[in-house]
Design a protein around this motif. Structure first.
Motif, PDB file in Angstrom:
ATOM      1  N   ALA A   1     -67.321  31.556  50.970  1.00  7.64           N
ATOM      2  CA  ALA A   1     -66.402  30.409  50.835  1.00  7.64           C
ATOM      3  C   ALA A   1     -66.949  29.188  51.567  1.00  7.64           C
ATOM      4  CB  ALA A   1     -65.024  30.786  51.372  1.00  7.64           C
ATOM      5  N   GLY A   2     -67.404  29.398  52.794  1.00  9.44           N
ATOM      6  CA  GLY A   2     -67.923  28.278  53.584  1.00  9.44           C
ATOM      7  C   GLY A   2     -69.177  27.700  52.956  1.00  9.44           C
ATOM      8  N   LEU A   3     -70.042  28.575  52.473  1.00 13.79           N
ATOM      9  CA  LEU A   3     -71.288  28.100  51.844  1.00 13.79           C
ATOM     10  C   LEU A   3     -70.983  27.332  50.562  1.00 13.79           C
ATOM     11  CD1 LEU A   3     -73.540  31.256  52.321  1.00 13.79           C
ATOM     12  CD2 LEU A   3     -73.780  29.057  53.498  1.00 13.79           C
TER      13      LEU A   3
ATOM     14  N   GLY B   1     -71.231  36.629  55.744  1.00 11.56           N
ATOM     15  CA  GLY B   1     -69.997  37.283  56.193  1.00 11.56           C
ATOM     16  C   GLY B   1     -69.920  38.691  55.644  1.00 11.56           C
ATOM     17  N   LEU B   2     -68.834  38.989  54.931  1.00 12.32           N
ATOM     18  CA  LEU B   2     -68.680  40.333  54.362  1.00 12.32           C
ATOM     19  C   LEU B   2     -69.713  40.602  53.273  1.00 12.32           C
ATOM     20  CD1 LEU B   2     -64.793  40.565  54.023  1.00 12.32           C
ATOM     21  CD2 LEU B   2     -66.229  41.940  55.541  1.00 12.32           C
ATOM     22  N   CYS B   3     -70.219  39.550  52.674  1.00 12.78           N
ATOM     23  CA  CYS B   3     -71.215  39.720  51.604  1.00 12.78           C
ATOM     24  C   CYS B   3     -72.577  39.928  52.270  1.00 12.78           C
ATOM     25  CB  CYS B   3     -71.204  38.502  50.687  1.00 12.78           C
ATOM     26  SG  CYS B   3     -72.189  38.750  49.215  1.00 12.78           S
TER      27      CYS B   3
ATOM     28  N   GLY C   1     -73.727  46.312  52.037  1.00  8.93           N
ATOM     29  CA  GLY C   1     -72.356  46.560  52.493  1.00  8.93           C
ATOM     30  C   GLY C   1     -71.300  45.980  51.587  1.00  8.93           C
ATOM     31  N   CYS C   2     -71.688  45.399  50.477  1.00  7.48           N
ATOM     32  CA  CYS C   2     -70.653  44.680  49.738  1.00  7.48           C
ATOM     33  C   CYS C   2     -70.703  44.889  48.228  1.00  7.48           C
ATOM     34  CB  CYS C   2     -70.725  43.198  50.086  1.00  7.48           C
ATOM     35  SG  CYS C   2     -69.379  42.239  49.390  1.00  7.48           S
ATOM     36  N   ILE C   3     -71.491  44.078  47.523  1.00 11.90           N
ATOM     37  CA  ILE C   3     -71.288  43.911  46.076  1.00 11.90           C
ATOM     38  C   ILE C   3     -71.370  45.226  45.289  1.00 11.90           C
ATOM     39  CG2 ILE C   3     -72.165  42.809  43.970  1.00 11.90           C
ATOM     40  CD1 ILE C   3     -73.133  40.497  45.695  1.00 11.90           C
TER      41      ILE C   3
ATOM     42  N   ARG D   1     -70.595  30.121  67.443  1.00 11.50           N
ATOM     43  CA  ARG D   1     -69.232  30.613  67.230  1.00 11.50           C
ATOM     44  C   ARG D   1     -68.224  29.541  67.644  1.00 11.50           C
ATOM     45  NH1 ARG D   1     -67.510  36.559  67.930  1.00 11.50           N
ATOM     46  NH2 ARG D   1     -65.338  36.438  67.295  1.00 11.50           N
ATOM     47  N   ALA D   2     -67.341  29.203  66.734  1.00  9.10           N
ATOM     48  CA  ALA D   2     -66.300  28.224  67.061  1.00  9.10           C
ATOM     49  C   ALA D   2     -65.205  28.909  67.871  1.00  9.10           C
ATOM     50  CB  ALA D   2     -65.717  27.645  65.778  1.00  9.10           C
ATOM     51  N   SER D   3     -64.745  28.237  68.929  1.00  8.66           N
ATOM     52  CA  SER D   3     -63.658  28.826  69.720  1.00  8.66           C
ATOM     53  C   SER D   3     -62.366  28.018  69.588  1.00  8.66           C
ATOM     54  CB  SER D   3     -64.063  28.930  71.193  1.00  8.66           C
ATOM     55  OG  SER D   3     -64.456  27.665  71.667  1.00  8.66           O
TER      56      SER D   3
ATOM     57  N   SER E   1     -61.745  25.668  57.913  1.00  5.05           N
ATOM     58  CA  SER E   1     -61.986  27.029  58.390  1.00  5.05           C
ATOM     59  C   SER E   1     -62.297  27.914  57.193  1.00  5.05           C
ATOM     60  CB  SER E   1     -60.769  27.591  59.128  1.00  5.05           C
ATOM     61  OG  SER E   1     -60.971  28.996  59.276  1.00  5.05           O
ATOM     62  N   ALA E   2     -63.486  28.507  57.215  1.00  3.98           N
ATOM     63  CA  ALA E   2     -63.872  29.483  56.187  1.00  3.98           C
ATOM     64  C   ALA E   2     -64.093  30.823  56.883  1.00  3.98           C
ATOM     65  CB  ALA E   2     -65.141  29.017  55.482  1.00  3.98           C
ATOM     66  N   CYS E   3     -63.393  31.015  57.995  1.00  5.24           N
ATOM     67  CA  CYS E   3     -63.549  32.270  58.753  1.00  5.24           C
ATOM     68  C   CYS E   3     -62.186  32.934  58.911  1.00  5.24           C
ATOM     69  CB  CYS E   3     -64.216  31.982  60.088  1.00  5.24           C
ATOM     70  SG  CYS E   3     -63.171  31.088  61.245  1.00  5.24           S
TER      71      CYS E   3
ATOM     72  N   GLU F   1     -59.163  50.517  52.498  1.00  2.61           N
ATOM     73  CA  GLU F   1     -60.167  51.192  51.680  1.00  2.61           C
ATOM     74  C   GLU F   1     -61.549  50.628  52.001  1.00  2.61           C
ATOM     75  OE1 GLU F   1     -57.317  50.239  50.438  1.00  2.61           O
ATOM     76  OE2 GLU F   1     -56.461  52.055  49.567  1.00  2.61           O
ATOM     77  N   MET F   2     -62.546  51.424  51.828  1.00  4.96           N
ATOM     78  CA  MET F   2     -63.958  51.033  51.906  1.00  4.96           C
ATOM     79  C   MET F   2     -64.351  50.455  53.268  1.00  4.96           C
ATOM     80  SD  MET F   2     -64.777  49.516  48.092  1.00  4.96           S
ATOM     81  CE  MET F   2     -64.088  47.918  48.240  1.00  4.96           C
ATOM     82  N   SER F   3     -63.636  50.822  54.338  1.00  4.68           N
ATOM     83  CA  SER F   3     -63.980  50.185  55.613  1.00  4.68           C
ATOM     84  C   SER F   3     -64.763  51.109  56.544  1.00  4.68           C
ATOM     85  CB  SER F   3     -62.747  49.614  56.299  1.00  4.68           C
ATOM     86  OG  SER F   3     -61.833  50.623  56.564  1.00  4.68           O
TER      87      SER F   3
ATOM     88  N   GLY G   1     -62.479  38.634  47.092  1.00  8.15           N
ATOM     89  CA  GLY G   1     -63.507  38.653  46.057  1.00  8.15           C
ATOM     90  C   GLY G   1     -64.491  37.519  46.308  1.00  8.15           C
ATOM     91  N   ILE G   2     -65.728  37.799  45.985  1.00 10.02           N
ATOM     92  CA  ILE G   2     -66.788  36.823  46.225  1.00 10.02           C
ATOM     93  C   ILE G   2     -66.578  35.591  45.349  1.00 10.02           C
ATOM     94  CG2 ILE G   2     -69.291  36.501  46.089  1.00 10.02           C
ATOM     95  CD1 ILE G   2     -69.407  39.604  46.437  1.00 10.02           C
ATOM     96  N   SER G   3     -66.225  35.833  44.085  1.00 11.15           N
ATOM     97  CA  SER G   3     -66.036  34.683  43.194  1.00 11.15           C
ATOM     98  C   SER G   3     -64.820  33.874  43.633  1.00 11.15           C
ATOM     99  CB  SER G   3     -65.869  35.164  41.755  1.00 11.15           C
ATOM    100  OG  SER G   3     -64.791  36.064  41.664  1.00 11.15           O
ATOM    101  N   THR G   4     -63.772  34.542  44.058  1.00 10.17           N
ATOM    102  CA  THR G   4     -62.569  33.836  44.521  1.00 10.17           C
ATOM    103  C   THR G   4     -62.909  32.958  45.721  1.00 10.17           C
ATOM    104  OG1 THR G   4     -61.391  35.824  43.869  1.00 10.17           O
ATOM    105  CG2 THR G   4     -60.123  34.216  45.093  1.00 10.17           C
TER     106      THR G   4
END
Ligand SMILES: Cc1cc2nc3c(=O)[nH]c(=O)nc-3n(C[C@H](O)[C@H](O)[C@H](O)COP(=O)(O)OP(=O)(O)OC[C@H]3O[C@@H](n4cnc5c(N)ncnc54)[C@H](O)[C@@H]3O)c2cc1C
Length: 492
Positions: A13-15, A39-41, A53-55, A240-242, A269-271, A302-304, A465-468
């Motif tokens: 999202a941030g990218l 991130g998660l991707c 770890g993702c797609i 890291r933003a605080s 914020s994209a975090c 799930e999947m964690s 979702g990555i596309s979302t």
């Protein structure tokens, strides 16, 4: 003068927000806490293996989807080819029976009817519903034009009908014992998912709009990060933003953990949503609805829990996705499991040296369980080791000799996810309570009440979702352009 933008987090999202901001001339900086984007991707390298770890499925992989245009804007197809599988999953029972869910809908229909003629009417209804979603991309709705949105209207009865039935319930309608057992497991490990979601996946796979980008999740994220930098964006890792800096209820910049402050006209914020709202902004801009959402956080997801194995074996003949029912249930994290959901990365040579294969098994896991164990590091490590041994022993039954060929073991828990992505309790955004669903669809926290010049994008602003995530970044910049009276451009 163009407004300057700071973005917290270089996930997708941030990218995406960063790239579209640069395409439209906004001076943009992204601060990312990790040393890598995505991130998660994400993926991680161990002794020559890349553990992804993702797609599983990337929406917009083919030109039949509107999201394809976004990935084109972000440079994805210049570096990645897309892999399309001819089946969604293969489900195997201990007695040797197996079900392959082909992604070619015509082939699937013939195969299922051949397998169970008695279930023909049910199969025909299921296939007919899947066909209704060909030429229609539910995941692309947030970027659809009004004309494209209208395509939803004739599909509403099908969506309503199949949105009310879970895969579990659907499976129970079949007469054939294999189908009864297998159907609930064919959409990853989500038996409670409405069949509607599965049908959209099936149609997307058939249409070749759901695929796998060569190189996998990390390479994919790195491509978009590179695009951002090529567009003149500034990307600072290990930053890291605080705090979000606020003056007179107006966001004016961010403070990083190292104490430096970076001012901008717009803060995005994209975090992680919880950290943003309750730590970086001290909860001052949270209303009852937002608090209710975060109070409803699940413990288990799930999947964690992710067991990754580097196997010195050519597994090109194995299914890429295998639901493997066990002869006897095994105990994992104190619970019986009657099957393993296995991913075998035999379709992308970039992920391992020749003749070797990464293998992954995912489980639903709870944060508190692992947090409790982590109080004693030895117990935490022992539990990870025990789970890996259980998985290996079972896989060895399906792939004799595999146990001797495992040369790398890596187990990631919800605590690992929390550490590497900053996501609170290792969670992804969860479906809100029913009474909040409509509000959440509008994006619960795309802005925060009472705070100006501040926006959120990504999973915590509405939808996983990555596309979302990418769509939300794009749509924010479109909104800023509109505020500034500028045309929104997507050119590079
Ligand atoms: C196991 C698994 C499988 C998945 N499979 C798929 C799939 O097949 N298809 C699909 O579409 N989606 C899939 N998803 C979902 C998808 O990965 C996410 O919805 C999406 O990546 C979220 O992106 P995001 O940018 O919103 O957030 P994140 O990925 O969480 O990114 C947030 C970023 O912010 C950074 N950050 C956090 N705190 C700070 C801070 N204080 N300062 C600076 N930086 C910070 C993080 O390091 C991270 O880079 C999967 C998710 C998981 C966990």
């Amino acid at each position: 003068m163009e407004r300057s933008i700071v973005i917290i987090g270089a996930g997708i999202a941030g990218l995406s927000a960063g790239c579209y901001a640069r395409m439209n001339g906004y001076p943009t900086q992204i601060f990312e806490m990790h040393a890598r984007p995505g991130g998660l991707c994400a993926a991680w390298q161990r002794k020559g293996y890349t553990f992804d770890g993702c797609i599983h499925h990337l929406a917009g992989s083919g030109s039949g989807s509107k999201v394809y245009e976004i990935w084109s804007d972000l440079g994805v197809f210049e570096r990645h080819t897309m892999v399309f599988h001819d089946n969604l999953v293969r489900v195997e029972l201990p007695d040797g029976q197996a079900l392959t869910v082909y992604t070619d809908i015509d082939r699937l229909e013939a195969y299922l009817k051949d397998l169970s003629p008695a279930d023909a009417p049910l199969i025909e209804g299921y296939i007919r519903a899947a066909r209704r979603f060909l030429g229609f991309d539910l995941l692309a709705m947030p970027v659809a034009t009004p004309g494209e949105m209208l395509k939803i209207v004739p599909r509403l009865p099908t969506m309503t009908k199949w949105g009310r039935i879970t895969l579990d319930e659907f499976g129970a309608r079949f007469q054939h014992p294999l189908l009864r057992q297998a159907i609930p497991t064919i959409q990853y490990d989500f038996p409670e998912v409405p069949v509607l979601i599965h049908l959209n996946f099936l149609a997307g796979c058939h249409n070749q709009t759901l695929g796998w980008p060569s190189g996998g999740s990390l390479a994919f994220s790195q491509t978009i990060a590179q695009r951002f930098e090529d567009l003149g964006g500034e990307l600072a890792y290990r930053s890291r933003a605080s705090k979000v800096l606020v003056e007179n209820d107006r966001a004016v910049g961010v403070r990083l953990e190292d104490g430096t402050e970076h001012r901008a006209d717009v803060v995005v914020s994209a975090c992680d949503g919880h950290a943003t709202i309750f730590d970086m902004l001290d909860g001052k801009y949270a209303d009852d609805r937002i608090r209710a959402y975060y109070d409803a956080a699940p413990d288990e997801v799930e999947m964690s829990l992710c067991v990754s194995l580097g196997v010195a074996r050519d597994m090109s003949d194995a299914p890429h996705a295998l639901t493997y029912f066990l002869e006897e249930p095994v105990t994992v994290m104190g619970r019986p499991h009657d099957r393993l959901d296995v991913e075998i990365f035999n379709f992308d040579p970039a992920l391992a040296p020749e003749g070797k294969t990464p293998v992954k098994v995912l489980f639903k896991a709870g944060y508190d369980y692992w947090k409790g164990l982590a109080a004693d590091r030895a117990r935490y490590d022992e539990e990870k080791q025990k789970i890996a041994e259980t998985v290996i022993a079972q896989l060895d039954k399906r792939f004799p000799g595999l146990a001797q060929q495992v040369e790398v073991i890596d187990v990631a828990t919800p605590l690992t996810i929390e550490r590497f992505t900053g996501n609170w309790r290792g969670l992804q955004a969860w479906t809100p309570p029913a009474q909040m669903l409509a509000a959440a669809m509008q994006g619960l926290t795309r802005t925060l009440p009472g705070l100006k010049n501040f926006y959120m994008v990504g999973q915590w602003a509405g939808g996983i979702g990555i596309s979302t995530a990418a769509i939300s970044g794009r749509n924010l910049i479109k909104r800023l352009c509109k505020q500034d009276g500028e045309d929104f451009t997507t050119g590079v």
